[in-house]
Structure formats: C-alpha cells, structure tokens
Scaffold this motif. Structure first.
Motif, PDB file in Angstrom:
ATOM      1  N   ARG A 286       0.831  -1.214   0.000  1.00  0.00           N
ATOM      2  CA  ARG A 286       0.000   0.000   0.000  1.00  0.00           C
ATOM      3  C   ARG A 286       0.858   1.252   0.000  1.00  0.00           C
ATOM      4  O   ARG A 286       1.781   1.386   0.808  1.00  0.00           O
ATOM      5  CB  ARG A 286      -0.941  -0.004   1.197  1.00  0.00           C
ATOM      6  CG  ARG A 286      -2.085  -0.978   1.078  1.00  0.00           C
ATOM      7  CD  ARG A 286      -2.959  -0.994   2.312  1.00  0.00           C
ATOM      8  NE  ARG A 286      -3.498   0.324   2.647  1.00  0.00           N
ATOM      9  CZ  ARG A 286      -4.281   0.562   3.696  1.00  0.00           C
ATOM     10  NH1 ARG A 286      -4.598  -0.445   4.511  1.00  0.00           N
ATOM     11  NH2 ARG A 286      -4.724   1.778   3.936  1.00  0.00           N
ATOM     12  N   LYS A 328      -3.923   1.419  -2.686  1.00  0.00           N
ATOM     13  CA  LYS A 328      -4.152   2.256  -1.514  1.00  0.00           C
ATOM     14  C   LYS A 328      -5.542   1.983  -0.974  1.00  0.00           C
ATOM     15  O   LYS A 328      -6.463   1.610  -1.710  1.00  0.00           O
ATOM     16  CB  LYS A 328      -3.982   3.734  -1.849  1.00  0.00           C
ATOM     17  CG  LYS A 328      -4.984   4.285  -2.858  1.00  0.00           C
ATOM     18  CD  LYS A 328      -4.754   5.769  -3.092  1.00  0.00           C
ATOM     19  CE  LYS A 328      -5.772   6.353  -4.077  1.00  0.00           C
ATOM     20  NZ  LYS A 328      -5.546   7.810  -4.292  1.00  0.00           N
ATOM     21  N   GLY A 329      -5.674   2.150   0.324  1.00  0.00           N
ATOM     22  CA  GLY A 329      -6.957   1.976   0.978  1.00  0.00           C
ATOM     23  C   GLY A 329      -7.250   0.549   1.380  1.00  0.00           C
ATOM     24  O   GLY A 329      -6.721  -0.400   0.820  1.00  0.00           O
ATOM     25  N   ASN A 330      -8.127   0.427   2.394  1.00  0.00           N
ATOM     26  CA  ASN A 330      -8.627  -0.874   2.841  1.00  0.00           C
ATOM     27  C   ASN A 330     -10.085  -0.690   3.275  1.00  0.00           C
ATOM     28  O   ASN A 330     -10.348  -0.168   4.353  1.00  0.00           O
ATOM     29  CB  ASN A 330      -7.798  -1.412   4.003  1.00  0.00           C
ATOM     30  CG  ASN A 330      -8.252  -2.798   4.422  1.00  0.00           C
ATOM     31  OD1 ASN A 330      -8.896  -3.498   3.658  1.00  0.00           O
ATOM     32  ND2 ASN A 330      -7.929  -3.183   5.651  1.00  0.00           N
ATOM     33  N   VAL A 332      -9.700  -1.495  -0.980  1.00  0.00           N
ATOM     34  CA  VAL A 332      -8.899  -0.805  -1.987  1.00  0.00           C
ATOM     35  C   VAL A 332      -9.731   0.267  -2.683  1.00  0.00           C
ATOM     36  O   VAL A 332     -10.871   0.029  -3.092  1.00  0.00           O
ATOM     37  CB  VAL A 332      -8.355  -1.803  -3.020  1.00  0.00           C
ATOM     38  CG1 VAL A 332      -7.527  -1.082  -4.073  1.00  0.00           C
ATOM     39  CG2 VAL A 332      -7.509  -2.865  -2.327  1.00  0.00           C
ATOM     40  N   THR A 333      -9.139   1.444  -2.820  1.00  0.00           N
ATOM     41  CA  THR A 333      -9.810   2.557  -3.504  1.00  0.00           C
ATOM     42  C   THR A 333      -9.040   3.039  -4.728  1.00  0.00           C
ATOM     43  O   THR A 333      -9.507   3.921  -5.443  1.00  0.00           O
ATOM     44  CB  THR A 333     -10.003   3.744  -2.544  1.00  0.00           C
ATOM     45  OG1 THR A 333      -8.711   4.157  -2.042  1.00  0.00           O
ATOM     46  CG2 THR A 333     -10.898   3.358  -1.373  1.00  0.00           C
ATOM     47  N   GLY A 334      -7.864   2.505  -4.965  1.00  0.00           N
ATOM     48  CA  GLY A 334      -7.074   2.940  -6.111  1.00  0.00           C
ATOM     49  C   GLY A 334      -5.697   2.325  -6.075  1.00  0.00           C
ATOM     50  O   GLY A 334      -5.405   1.448  -5.248  1.00  0.00           O
ATOM     51  N   SER A 380     -14.493  -4.122  -6.409  1.00  0.00           N
ATOM     52  CA  SER A 380     -13.350  -4.313  -5.523  1.00  0.00           C
ATOM     53  C   SER A 380     -12.548  -3.031  -5.328  1.00  0.00           C
ATOM     54  O   SER A 380     -11.849  -2.877  -4.332  1.00  0.00           O
ATOM     55  CB  SER A 380     -12.425  -5.401  -6.083  1.00  0.00           C
ATOM     56  OG  SER A 380     -11.832  -4.959  -7.308  1.00  0.00           O
ATOM     57  N   GLY A 381     -12.633  -2.119  -6.292  1.00  0.00           N
ATOM     58  CA  GLY A 381     -11.837  -0.895  -6.214  1.00  0.00           C
ATOM     59  C   GLY A 381     -10.404  -1.091  -6.618  1.00  0.00           C
ATOM     60  O   GLY A 381      -9.627  -0.133  -6.686  1.00  0.00           O
ATOM     61  N   ASP A 382     -10.023  -2.329  -6.910  1.00  0.00           N
ATOM     62  CA  ASP A 382      -8.640  -2.630  -7.274  1.00  0.00           C
ATOM     63  C   ASP A 382      -8.404  -2.255  -8.735  1.00  0.00           C
ATOM     64  O   ASP A 382      -9.134  -2.703  -9.628  1.00  0.00           O
ATOM     65  CB  ASP A 382      -8.363  -4.122  -7.073  1.00  0.00           C
ATOM     66  CG  ASP A 382      -6.879  -4.459  -7.115  1.00  0.00           C
ATOM     67  OD1 ASP A 382      -6.180  -3.964  -8.008  1.00  0.00           O
ATOM     68  OD2 ASP A 382      -6.438  -5.245  -6.256  1.00  0.00           O
TER      69      ASP A 382
END
Length: 621
Positions: A286, A328-330, A332-334, A380-382
C-alpha cells in the motif's frame, strides 16, 4: 577506635603538661602539635566513614539501576507478546530511533522524553507502581530494520536515585523460523483424502480416513524440528532438538515395534499457531501508509507471474495481468505504478511486465513481492480489475499456444497439467527460479512453484522467503500421453518348420515424467505453506524413475505434511530423497516481512550494556 585514639593522645598530653617548669615552653609546642594531629586524624576518620556510606549508597543504586534497565526490556517484550503490532509504537526525538516510523506512543510512559514534567510524554515508567520512590525506566525503539530482518532494537535506561544505566537488546519473534521443519498436522492434506477431518492426534481417539505420515529411517532432519501434532517416528535421524505440542510423554509415537528410536528425545512445547491466510501481507504494497506502518511499499503483481532471479542482483518479471504495482486503501480505492516494480502492460519493443520475456530490474531488496489473484469484482476498487477484457497479445494457453494454460509458459510443451486448476489463467501463482542476490520475500495468493534451482549468490548475505497461501510446489511435470511405433519379431512358423516374422507395435506412454533423469533440486529459502503443504509435483509418478536429491537450505513450515517421494524399504522409488539443512541465520533474523504465528513471543538474540544514554534528569547524553 576514635575514643581509644583520643585516650592515648590525652594521656600523652597530661604527661607533657605535668613535666618540669623549665620544659614548659617545649611542652606547649608539643601540645599544639599533638592537638592538631588529633583534629586532622578525627576529620580524616569521619571523612572516610561518610565516603564509605556514600559509596555504599551509590553501589546499591548502580545495581538497582541496572535491574531497572532490564525491567524495561522485559516490559517491552511483554507488550509485544500481547500485541504483535506493538513495534509501530514509539517516540522520535532521540538518536537511537533514527530512521524509525511510529504511529504514536500508545500512552506508554516508558516512551517519555526530556525532563519529567508530570505528563505521559515526559514520564518514566515505574518498575513497581506501588513504590513511589522506587526504580524507573525509559526505552527507545528502532524499528527501521524490522521489515527487512524481523529484528527490533531496544535501548532501555534504568534510573534509581541519581544513577542511570543503559542496555541495548535485539529482539526477534519466536516462530516458524526457529525450526528447520515445522508442521501443524502430521497427516496428508485432507484436500487429497476424502472424508478426513483435520485434528491433532493427541487430542482425539482416532482420525478416520486420514493418512498419517511418519518420519522413516531414511529421513535426516539436520536442524530443530517441531510439530503441533503427534510425530510418528521410526528410526529417523534428527540433528538438533525435537519438540511437539503433544502433552503426554514421550510426546511422540512409535508406529511399529521394529522401529529403532534409541536415544530420541522429544520435548513438550506449546502450539505454534499458523495464520489462516496471507492476506495481511498485501498491506505491505500500500502506498498510502508510507508515513506510518509501511514506509517502503513492496511490489504487487496480479495473475500468473514468473520471477527469474539472476546473480547480478536483478530479477526478470513477466506478469501480463498487472496494471498497478501498489494499491491504496482498505478496502482498496485505487493504485499506482511504483518505482522499482516495473512498467505494466505490453510493448512491441519488449522490456515491460506484459511483454513476452518480461522486464528486468533490480531486486526489490529488503522488501516483499506479492502475487495476487486477478480481481474478479468490479466493486473491488482494485485497479487491476479487467472485467471481460484480457491483456494485449495474451491468451490463456500453455507454452504450445493451444493447450489450456496460464499464458506465462505453463503447462510447458509436452506437459500435461496435474489437474484442471493447476495453471489457472487468473490465479495468483508465482513461478520462481534463479540465483538471488539480495533480501526479498515472494508471497503468492495461490500456489508458489519452484521451477528450477533457487540459490543464494552469497549464503552469508542473501536471504529469501517463499510463501504460498496454498501449496509451495517443487515443479516436476509429467508428459502428456503419447504413443511410439516400433517393430517386434515373433515366431510365425510351425513346429516342423520354425520361422520368425516382424510386425509393427504401438506403445502408449502415460504418466511418465517430462524429465526422467535423476536430477537434483536445491532451494535456498525459508519456505511456508499457510493452508496446505510443501510438496513435490507428481511425487508418485513414473515408478522406478526417481529424481535425485531435494536439498533445502533454510526452513520449512506447512499446515499438513507434504509428500516428496515414495519409497520401498530404503530405496526411493519416485520423487526426491530429502536433504534438509537449517540456515542458522534464521534463529536471529528473518526474510523481509515474513509471516509470524498468530500468537508469539519475542526472544532476546543479543543484549549488551552500553554507554549511558539518558541522565537522571532525562537529558539525552
């Protein structure tokens, strides 16, 4: 003594005073001299007495300050045992913690700095909180090398009165790497045995349908061994300590009366609990935690990924599905493309992660490579989610371009996959080989395959961790079924008139190894299979064509006993003969970001007294 001296000198004075008148002048001088001597000697005796008392107090405080410093080390160990993530707490503002990253002090007064003003930020922790004037301590932590080596450095200063003393300790988790050979269950993987339910042999009356694997007379374990289960031992050779979580002596089982276990000693030891997933490792890639827990993110690759290490400190990575190498994010946002992890995508000029042949780059030293399954959910945002698309110039085929496969060379030409799930097109499988120069851990969301020798360029400096959430597999492919044509002679005459003839013969070859030579395989690494086993692919194939020796220099931790060979008596019939050797460095350090037990303690690998770091007033010295 002082009274006796005064009495003697007093008597001398009386005699002098009582002398003849014509000697009185001389007597007066003598009285003055003796009186002066008496006063000097009395003062000296008093001074020596006070000095001795002061030294006695100082000695007591000196010893107690040392004890307080060690109490600080024990307190920090206790906090780590209760919270495996406690290494993220500490305070900057001292030279010892240079390079460290902390998220706060967790209101621990032992992290206090400067003169004590009555606040937690400037406090000293008490050895015994019930004693107001007792010993106190402070400690500073350096976690700058923790991700790379698994070692925390602690500087603890004890204070009693006006005396301070400092000790420095190196702390390392007790865990899987303390053993050359660690197994949670001494049975064959239940996924391969219908009707078997995993349970410790010492905790149940029986394990129906489970296959218990024993240590046989050909097994040589040249390092510490531990099992949470009951170990079945029949004449195996152990070169170091053996322990088991079986609570009943002799703490192991002898499967047959003919087994010779003379001299074997197995010690009881608590269960070392395996983690249930490697999912926590993905946070090490991350990019949004650089100011706190992940100052140097590792590399994230998606889908089947080949990694070939070279002795010049580089690696060639082929990972067609990878779009972002950090997230980034949990949840995931990007994500982003990280420096040092390669360039995603295909290029006709080559030299990228998605180009045939992959991309060559320096090893991500002292860091983690994480290979994840290709994300399958749009929500998922991945950024590595592809939807219905596929990478450019890529197909889900094997090396021959037509057989179903993973698109990165598996199955190889002429190989038949062991199962339909062996080389999934979007699986987070890592295929690793080569000579490693550096310190790195490779973790695979699915399988991790060792496709050729994995060696250290320098066994005293380099270190590798290999982790599979599922199996860690030594690649040993079998050939696809094929036929050969030949001719044979046969008797085509009669009794009276013998004759021989020839005729064509077709032979079907099935289940043969692609490489039938007795070649060896060497793996220099700490190996871990979280949910399954460390095993040899097709270990039971091609009877009477055994491989050579499987050498592991490092450590092996697995959920279930993995099979690497079949034997008949003392003879290896299929698969590899074991040659496992412990890398003694693992007792003091770990590969970067290697997984730890669910619950663990931190042992002291080294402790020394150092120059006093903090004065009694709290000032850094």
């Amino acid at each position: 003594m002082l009274k006796l001296l005064r009495a003697r000198i007093g008597g001398r004075l009386l005699r002098v005073i009582g002398a003849r008148d014509d000697e009185r002048g001389m007597a007066l001088a003598t009285v003055i001299i003796l009186g002066t001597v008496l006063m000097l000697m009395s003062g000296a005796i008093v001074s020596v007495s006070v000095s001795g008392a002061q030294k006695s107090v100082y000695d007591a405080n000196w010893n107690a300050a040392g004890a307080a410093a060690y109490a600080g080390v024990e307190d920090y160990q206790s906090k780590l045992a209760n919270d495996n993530s406690y290494s993220r707490y500490g305070a900057l503002g001292n030279t010892f913690s240079t390079g460290s990253t902390f998220v706060g002090t967790n209101n621990n007064p032992a992290f206090g700095l400067g003169s004590d003003s009555g606040t937690p930020a400037t406090a000293w922790a008490k050895v015994d909180p019930s004693v107001a004037t007792g010993g106190t301590y402070r400690y500073q932590v350096n976690n700058s090398n923790y991700a790379a080596s698994g070692v925390l450095r602690l500087q603890s200063t004890g204070r009693v009165g006006n005396v301070t003393r400092t000790v420095v300790a190196d702390l390392k988790q007790s865990g899987f790497l303390d053993f050359l050979y660690f197994t949670d269950y001494e049975i064959r993987d239940p996924a391969l045995t219908s009707g078997c339910t995993a349970a410790y042999g010492w905790a149940v009356a029986s394990r129906p349908n489970c296959t218990t694997i024993q240590f046989g007379p050909n097994d040589v374990i040249s390092g510490p061994a531990h099992s949470n289960d009951t170990m079945n031992i029949c004449g195996a050779t152990f070169g170091s300590t053996v322990s088991s979580a079986n609570p009943t002596a002799p703490f192991y089982a002898t499967p047959a009366a003919s087994c010779d276990n003379t001299g074997l000693v197995v010690s009881p030891k608590n269960i070392v609990q395996m983690p249930s997933t490697i999912g926590s490792l993905i946070q090490e890639t991350r990019s949004d935690l650089t100011a706190s827990t992940v100052p140097r993110p590792g590399c994230l690759y998606s889908g089947p990924t080949t990694i070939n290490f070279t002795s010049d400190g580089k690696m060639t990575v082929y990972s067609p599905w990878t779009l972002a190498t950090n997230i980034k994010g949990n949840p995931v946002t990007g994500g982003s493309v990280a420096d040092g992890c390669g360039t995603p995508g295909y290029s006709s000029a080559g030299g990228t992660l998605g180009s045939p042949g992959g991309q060559t780059m320096p090893v991500v030293d002292s860091n983690l490579i994480y290979v994840q399954n290709v994300p399958q959910s749009a929500g998922s945002g991945d950024p590595n989610y592809w939807g219905t698309k596929t990478p450019k110039n890529y197909s889900c085929t094997g090396a021959d371009g037509s057989t179903a496969g993973n698109g990165v060379g598996f199955p190889a030409k002429g190989e038949v996959a062991p199962s339909a799930t062996s080389y999934g097109c979007t699986n987070g499988d890592a295929f690793v080989q080569g000579t490693v120069k550096g310190n790195v851990t490779v973790a695979a969301n699915n399988y991790l395959y060792v496709t050729d020798d994995v060696l250290y360029a320098d066994a005293s400096k380099d270190m590798l961790g290999l982790i599979g959430e599922n199996n860690v597999i030594v690649y040993n492919p079998i050939a696809a079924t094929y036929t050969t044509s030949d001719t044979e002679t046969y008797n085509c005459g009669t009794t009276r008139k013998p004759a021989t003839c020839t005729r064509p013969v077709t032979t079907t070859h099935a289940g043969e190894l692609l490489d039938r030579t007795a070649s060896d395989r060497t793996i220099d690494a700490a190996i871990m299979s979280v949910l399954h086993s460390f095993t040899v692919q097709n270990y039971d194939a091609d009877r009477n064509y055994p491989k050579g020796r499987l050498t592991v220099l490092g450590a092996i931790a697995q959920k279930f006993r993995g099979t690497v060979a079949t034997t008949s008596g003392n003879t290896t019939v299929t698969g590899y003969a074991k040659n496992y050797q412990y890398d003694s460095r693992l007792a003091f350090q770990a590969p970067p970001k290697f997984l730890s037990p669910v619950s663990t303690t931190y042992g002291i690998t080294q402790v020394t007294e150092s120059k006093t770091a903090i004065s009694a007033t709290g000032a850094n010295l």
